[in-house]
Design a protein around this motif. Structure first.
Motif, PDB file in Angstrom:
ATOM      1  N   ASN A   9      10.365  18.592  -5.766  1.00 12.33           N
ATOM      2  CA  ASN A   9       9.236  18.338  -6.650  1.00 12.33           C
ATOM      3  C   ASN A   9       8.608  16.961  -6.450  1.00 12.33           C
ATOM      4  N   LYS A  10       9.231  16.140  -5.653  1.00 11.99           N
ATOM      5  CA  LYS A  10       8.668  14.817  -5.417  1.00 11.99           C
ATOM      6  C   LYS A  10       7.403  14.922  -4.561  1.00 11.99           C
ATOM      7  N   ILE A  11       6.547  13.925  -4.690  1.00 11.10           N
ATOM      8  CA  ILE A  11       5.324  13.866  -3.896  1.00 11.10           C
ATOM      9  C   ILE A  11       5.670  13.212  -2.560  1.00 11.10           C
ATOM     10  N   ARG A  12       5.650  14.004  -1.526  1.00 10.21           N
ATOM     11  CA  ARG A  12       6.051  13.549  -0.190  1.00 10.21           C
ATOM     12  C   ARG A  12       4.897  12.737   0.411  1.00 10.21           C
ATOM     13  N   THR A  13       5.146  11.454   0.634  1.00  8.11           N
ATOM     14  CA  THR A  13       4.078  10.512   0.949  1.00  8.11           C
ATOM     15  C   THR A  13       4.254   9.884   2.331  1.00  8.11           C
ATOM     16  N   LEU A  14       3.129   9.798   3.045  1.00  3.87           N
ATOM     17  CA  LEU A  14       3.070   9.105   4.334  1.00  3.87           C
ATOM     18  C   LEU A  14       2.274   7.815   4.153  1.00  3.87           C
ATOM     19  N   ILE A  15       2.823   6.691   4.582  1.00  2.00           N
ATOM     20  CA  ILE A  15       2.160   5.389   4.498  1.00  2.00           C
ATOM     21  C   ILE A  15       1.584   5.046   5.871  1.00  2.00           C
ATOM     22  N   VAL A  16       0.268   4.827   5.935  1.00  2.00           N
ATOM     23  CA  VAL A  16      -0.385   4.468   7.195  1.00  2.00           C
ATOM     24  C   VAL A  16      -0.964   3.065   7.051  1.00  2.00           C
ATOM     25  N   ASP A  17      -0.373   2.106   7.769  1.00  2.00           N
ATOM     26  CA  ASP A  17      -0.827   0.716   7.739  1.00  2.00           C
ATOM     27  C   ASP A  17      -0.216   0.000   8.939  1.00  2.00           C
ATOM     28  N   ASP A  18      -1.005  -0.839   9.590  1.00  2.00           N
ATOM     29  CA  ASP A  18      -0.478  -1.517  10.773  1.00  2.00           C
ATOM     30  C   ASP A  18       0.334  -2.766  10.442  1.00  2.00           C
ATOM     31  N   SER A  19       0.419  -3.121   9.161  1.00  2.00           N
ATOM     32  CA  SER A  19       1.190  -4.282   8.736  1.00  2.00           C
ATOM     33  C   SER A  19       2.567  -3.845   8.231  1.00  2.00           C
ATOM     34  N   VAL A  20       3.603  -4.348   8.858  1.00  2.00           N
ATOM     35  CA  VAL A  20       4.966  -4.050   8.421  1.00  2.00           C
ATOM     36  C   VAL A  20       5.173  -4.519   6.981  1.00  2.00           C
ATOM     37  N   THR A  21       4.651  -5.699   6.676  1.00  2.00           N
ATOM     38  CA  THR A  21       4.819  -6.268   5.332  1.00  2.00           C
ATOM     39  C   THR A  21       4.189  -5.374   4.276  1.00  2.00           C
ATOM     40  N   ILE A  22       2.965  -4.920   4.526  1.00  2.00           N
ATOM     41  CA  ILE A  22       2.282  -4.072   3.548  1.00  2.00           C
ATOM     42  C   ILE A  22       2.975  -2.723   3.420  1.00  2.00           C
ATOM     43  N   ARG A  23       3.437  -2.175   4.526  1.00  2.00           N
ATOM     44  CA  ARG A  23       4.162  -0.904   4.433  1.00  2.00           C
ATOM     45  C   ARG A  23       5.398  -1.049   3.549  1.00  2.00           C
ATOM     46  N   LYS A  24       6.095  -2.177   3.666  1.00  2.00           N
ATOM     47  CA  LYS A  24       7.261  -2.421   2.817  1.00  2.00           C
ATOM     48  C   LYS A  24       6.864  -2.539   1.353  1.00  2.00           C
ATOM     49  N   VAL A  25       5.730  -3.222   1.085  1.00  2.00           N
ATOM     50  CA  VAL A  25       5.266  -3.382  -0.296  1.00  2.00           C
ATOM     51  C   VAL A  25       4.937  -2.023  -0.910  1.00  2.00           C
ATOM     52  N   ILE A  26       4.216  -1.195  -0.153  1.00  2.00           N
ATOM     53  CA  ILE A  26       3.837   0.118  -0.678  1.00  2.00           C
ATOM     54  C   ILE A  26       5.058   1.016  -0.821  1.00  2.00           C
ATOM     55  N   ARG A  27       5.957   0.965   0.160  1.00  2.00           N
ATOM     56  CA  ARG A  27       7.190   1.757   0.066  1.00  2.00           C
ATOM     57  C   ARG A  27       8.006   1.368  -1.169  1.00  2.00           C
ATOM     58  N   HIS A  28       8.153   0.070  -1.387  1.00  2.00           N
ATOM     59  CA  HIS A  28       8.920  -0.402  -2.541  1.00  2.00           C
ATOM     60  C   HIS A  28       8.267   0.069  -3.844  1.00  2.00           C
ATOM     61  N   LEU A  29       6.939   0.019  -3.887  1.00  2.00           N
ATOM     62  CA  LEU A  29       6.213   0.490  -5.074  1.00  2.00           C
ATOM     63  C   LEU A  29       6.477   1.968  -5.310  1.00  2.00           C
ATOM     64  N   LEU A  30       6.325   2.794  -4.289  1.00  2.00           N
ATOM     65  CA  LEU A  30       6.494   4.238  -4.439  1.00  2.00           C
ATOM     66  C   LEU A  30       7.931   4.610  -4.770  1.00  2.00           C
ATOM     67  N   GLU A  31       8.880   3.939  -4.131  1.00  2.00           N
ATOM     68  CA  GLU A  31      10.282   4.286  -4.365  1.00  2.00           C
ATOM     69  C   GLU A  31      10.798   3.802  -5.723  1.00  2.00           C
ATOM     70  N   SER A  32       9.991   2.988  -6.420  1.00  2.00           N
ATOM     71  CA  SER A  32      10.356   2.589  -7.780  1.00  2.00           C
ATOM     72  C   SER A  32      10.016   3.674  -8.797  1.00  2.00           C
ATOM     73  N   ASP A  33       9.321   4.732  -8.340  1.00  2.00           N
ATOM     74  CA  ASP A  33       8.884   5.811  -9.224  1.00  2.00           C
ATOM     75  C   ASP A  33       9.519   7.114  -8.737  1.00  2.00           C
ATOM     76  N   PRO A  34      10.278   7.802  -9.586  1.00  2.00           N
ATOM     77  CA  PRO A  34      10.987   9.012  -9.154  1.00  2.00           C
ATOM     78  C   PRO A  34      10.060  10.167  -8.790  1.00  2.00           C
ATOM     79  N   ARG A  35       8.775  10.049  -9.062  1.00  2.00           N
ATOM     80  CA  ARG A  35       7.846  11.125  -8.715  1.00  2.00           C
ATOM     81  C   ARG A  35       7.527  11.160  -7.217  1.00  2.00           C
ATOM     82  N   PHE A  36       7.819  10.053  -6.512  1.00  2.00           N
ATOM     83  CA  PHE A  36       7.401   9.934  -5.113  1.00  2.00           C
ATOM     84  C   PHE A  36       8.598   9.883  -4.168  1.00  2.00           C
ATOM     85  N   GLU A  37       8.373  10.364  -2.968  1.00  2.00           N
ATOM     86  CA  GLU A  37       9.339  10.234  -1.881  1.00  2.00           C
ATOM     87  C   GLU A  37       8.569   9.836  -0.622  1.00  2.00           C
ATOM     88  N   VAL A  38       8.904   8.714  -0.029  1.00  2.00           N
ATOM     89  CA  VAL A  38       8.262   8.284   1.210  1.00  2.00           C
ATOM     90  C   VAL A  38       8.949   9.012   2.367  1.00  2.00           C
TER      91      VAL A  38
END
Length: 354
Positions: A9-38
């Motif tokens: 039931n989780k929202i399966r999410t793909l992060i597209v960004d050429d910055s490693v730092t930003i990908r980590k920020v977005i991943r951390h944000l999404l993984e803090s919410d049980p509705r999402f799965e990166v």
């Protein structure tokens, strides 16, 4: 509930960004919410296309500054073969506003300014809710619609007001395409960040025979002119003598929005006694629903977009729940519905629907 069902039931999410730092920020944000799965990350368009081919993905977050091609071009490419709800998360200068609008035209659902740690702490709940709503969005196909030869009715004192949010930039363009060459004075609130409203208006102005512009304080409300509320400000209707103008002001947000549909609708109810049609298009939340109900109570012909053609059936649904809409119809039927509204208001033998 089993663990496997929770993952399903989780929202399966793909992060597209050429910055490693930003990908980590977005991943951390999404993984803090049980509705999402990166389920994947991509730094380049070719990697993103591979992930899209191999994985079952419910949501994509997309940077616009990518190697090889822009995020806007990448969205267009995969939407043609596999439409997936997409939210643009990118840092743009005002002169790059066209990239956001191009992304929305190509199928993106929403735009969020690229967050830093401070932004995430302050706006975490709102960002996650927008991503969640975007994942539920319907990617509406372009449908055939009827075009009015001239919407300008027998009376020159008619007024058209429109409110929209998520999915609204394309819905507004589709609606205006149906209105023909002559239209009544038209005021629009689209939830949009600062700077983008001017680019949005300029883009529309190139498409139509009537004028479309970002509203400036004191602009006259007149036939064959569409005024779009500027991002980051409120717009209201004011009367001076026998003429009408818009006031653009730095008032507080209403329903968390600035510009707000309710803010505009309330001013129209107070100031404008002539025949008027109000339209509420696709968007998350409830902004505009109460304002539309009040407009209906003073004889306005009110129209809400239906669920089938709404990218996000939030604002129209709230209006319908409040019995604020005289008519509910699909986006491709809006032109005819607006014409019907003005005819019913101006005909001495017909009154507004109860």
């Amino acid at each position: 509930m089993s663990g496997s069902k929770m993952i399903k039931n989780k929202i399966r999410t793909l992060i597209v960004d050429d910055s490693v730092t930003i990908r980590k920020v977005i991943r951390h944000l999404l993984e803090s919410d049980p509705r999402f799965e990166v389920v994947g990350e991509a730094a380049q368009p070719s990697e993103a296309l591979k992930e899209i081919r191999l994985r079952n993905i419910d949501l994509i977050t997309m940077d616009l500054h990518l190697p090889q091609k822009t995020g806007a071009a990448l969205i267009k490419e995969y939407m043609a073969i596999r439409p997936i709800p997409t939210v643009v998360i990118s840092s743009l200068r005002p002169e790059e506003s066209h990239l956001v609008l191009e992304s929305l035209e190509n199928g993106a659902v929403d735009y969020i300014q690229k967050p830093d740690q401070k932004t995430i702490l302050a706006n975490r709940v709102e960002i996650l809710d927008r991503l969640f709503q975007a994942a539920q969005a319907k990617l509406v196909l372009n449908l055939k619609h009827s075009k009015q030869e001239a919407l300008l009715s027998q009376s020159s004192n008619a007024l058209l007001v429109i409110g929209a949010s998520t999915g609204g930039t394309e819905a507004i363009k589709t609606l205006l395409t149906q209105l023909g060459t002559q239209i009544p004075p038209t005021l629009i609130v689209q939830h949009i960040p600062p700077f983008f409203s001017e680019a949005f208006a300029q883009r529309l102005n190139k498409l139509f025979p009537f004028e479309v512009k970002e509203a400036k304080n004191g602009d006259k409300v007149q036939e064959n002119r569409v005024l779009i509320a500027p991002g980051g400000f409120q717009m209201r209707l004011v009367k001076k003598g026998s003429d009408f103008f818009v006031a653009i002001e730095d008032s507080p947000p209403v329903n968390r929005h600035k510009p707000s549909v309710d803010f505009l609708f309330d001013s129209v109810r107070r100031e404008y006694t002539g025949p008027k049609v109000a339209v509420l298009l696709t968007g998350m939340g409830a902004d505009g629903a109460e304002g539309m109900l009040k407009l209906r109570s003073v004889g306005t012909y009110t129209i809400a977009q239906d669920e089938q053609t709404s990218v996000v059936f939030g604002m129209p649904r709230e209006a319908i729940k409040r019995n604020a809409a005289v008519k509910v119809c699909g986006l491709h039927e809006m032109g005819a519905a607006i014409q019907q509204g003005f005819v019913s208001l101006l005909s001495p033998k017909k009154g507004q629907a109860s």
